[in-house]
Design an enzyme around this catalytic site. Structure first.
Site, PDB file in Angstrom:
ATOM      1  N   GLY A   1      -7.193  -6.528  -3.992  1.00 48.54           N
ATOM      2  CA  GLY A   1      -7.810  -7.149  -5.157  1.00 48.54           C
ATOM      3  C   GLY A   1      -7.562  -8.639  -5.253  1.00 48.54           C
ATOM      4  O   GLY A   1      -7.448  -9.340  -4.244  1.00 48.54           O
TER       5      GLY A   1
ATOM      6  N   ASN B   1      -7.386 -17.477  -0.398  1.00 45.06           N
ATOM      7  CA  ASN B   1      -6.884 -16.141  -0.070  1.00 45.06           C
ATOM      8  C   ASN B   1      -5.356 -16.189   0.013  1.00 45.06           C
ATOM      9  O   ASN B   1      -4.755 -17.262  -0.096  1.00 45.06           O
ATOM     10  CB  ASN B   1      -7.527 -15.599   1.211  1.00 45.06           C
TER      11      ASN B   1
ATOM     12  N   ASP C   1     -16.841 -16.342   0.381  1.00 43.39           N
ATOM     13  CA  ASP C   1     -17.773 -17.301  -0.213  1.00 43.39           C
ATOM     14  C   ASP C   1     -18.554 -16.672  -1.364  1.00 43.39           C
ATOM     15  O   ASP C   1     -18.781 -17.303  -2.398  1.00 43.39           O
ATOM     16  CB  ASP C   1     -18.729 -17.825   0.857  1.00 43.39           C
TER      17      ASP C   1
ATOM     18  N   ALA D   1     -22.883 -23.727   2.412  1.00 44.39           N
ATOM     19  CA  ALA D   1     -24.196 -23.083   2.328  1.00 44.39           C
ATOM     20  C   ALA D   1     -24.075 -21.635   1.871  1.00 44.39           C
ATOM     21  O   ALA D   1     -24.880 -21.158   1.052  1.00 44.39           O
ATOM     22  CB  ALA D   1     -24.897 -23.163   3.680  1.00 44.39           C
TER      23      ALA D   1
ATOM     24  N   ASN E   1     -23.693 -24.708   8.444  1.00 50.91           N
ATOM     25  CA  ASN E   1     -23.533 -24.408   9.871  1.00 50.91           C
ATOM     26  C   ASN E   1     -24.533 -23.382  10.356  1.00 50.91           C
ATOM     27  O   ASN E   1     -25.012 -22.537   9.587  1.00 50.91           O
ATOM     28  CB  ASN E   1     -22.132 -23.828  10.145  1.00 50.91           C
TER      29      ASN E   1
END
Length: 296
Positions: free
Chosen positions: A204, A180, A232, A46, A15
């Site tokens: 953490g 997450n 990422d 990416a 993107n």
């Protein structure tokens, strides 16, 4: 340049990120002035490929951009970071994917993704080598992710973001799932995953096998500039660390340190040190019994 780390092939989104930075995020129907606008390369796929390359891995990107100026910019950014872009399709009928992002002074964000070419490519003619680790996310079509899982014969990793229901076939094929804490709650089936890493921000991260916690590591302390690319970078680092032979606890600690570096960088594709530097950093901190603190 590769430093002997495992080869990682990323199948995912590419993107253009259009980012407005403001003092605070707007509420529904509200207009906020005084923003600062910037454009930069992004997309979860990416971002992860660039992070893998900058950490010293051999990274290949499989995805698509439009045949437009934005697409050419995205390809140039990937190549300049050391990512192999030979299998990135350039599609005439679709625009390059775009993410509209608002970021506040604390690094929190709101994101709207316009997928464009990301939703129009296939894996036809694409092959995976026996030594390649394949890393996917869910910003491209689920059918593409399933095809990648079927084609991959080695270590297959899914960053299950954005959260959605996952077919049983896909979940069973995953050697590792990364999410997450919010995504973990939104996808109940993940409790049955063979191996899952969950990030908890400042608290953490932890690793679970079939729902049983088997490892955890504290977060690294750092001043937050932008959280967009941090997850990422964490994904890329964790995959490389595990595939390099680190145990779960050490791999999580290394990935936490990389994620902290990313949080401290305003870019969606932050500058990173080599993975071996983060391994040394976390090893020294563990030996000294200290909490990791990166430069602010």
């Amino acid at each position: 340049m590769s430093t002997g780390l495992p080869a990682v092939t990323v199948v995912g989104s590419i993107n253009l990120d259009i980012i407005a930075t403001t003092d605070r995020l707007p509420t529904a129907g509200e207009t906020i002035g005084g923003g600062v606008l910037q454009q930069q390369p992004g997309g979860k796929g990416a971002n992860q490929a660039v992070a893998a390359a900058r950490l010293g891995g051999s990274a290949r990107m499989i995805g698509a951009v439009g045949n437009d100026a934005q697409g050419r910019l995205m390809l140039e950014a990937l190549s300049s970071a050391g990512v192999d872009t030979a299998d990135v399709a350039v599609l005439d009928g679709d625009a390059t994917g775009t993410a509209l992002i608002v970021v506040d002074r604390d690094g929190e964000n709101q994101i709207v993704v316009c997928p464009g070419a990301n939703s129009a490519f296939s894996l036809e003619g694409v092959e995976f080598q026996p030594d390649e680790t394949v890393l996917c996310q869910l910003e491209v079509g689920l059918d593409v992710v399933l095809e990648a899982a079927r084609k991959s014969s080695r270590f297959f990793v899914l960053n299950a973001a954005p959260a959605m229901d996952l077919p049983a076939e896909l979940l069973e094929r995953c050697d590792l799932v990364i999410v997450n804490e919010t995504e973990y709650e939104l996808i109940p089936a993940l409790v049955n995953a063979k191996l899952i890493a969950v990030t908890y921000g400042k608290d953490g991260s932890a690793m679970f096998e079939r729902g049983r916690k088997v490892a955890e590591a504290p977060a690294a302390a750092v001043k937050v500039a932008n959280t967009i690319g941090a997850g990422d970078a964490f994904c890329a680092a964790l995959v490389l660390a595990l595939r390099s032979g680190l145990d779960y606890t050490r791999a999580l600690a290394v990935a936490n340190a990389v994620g902290a570096d990313a949080v401290g960088d305003p870019s969606s594709q932050p500058a990173l040190a080599l993975l071996q530097d983060y391994v040394a950093l976390t090893t020294n901190a563990a030996d000294a019994g200290q909490r990791i603190v990166l430069s602010e």
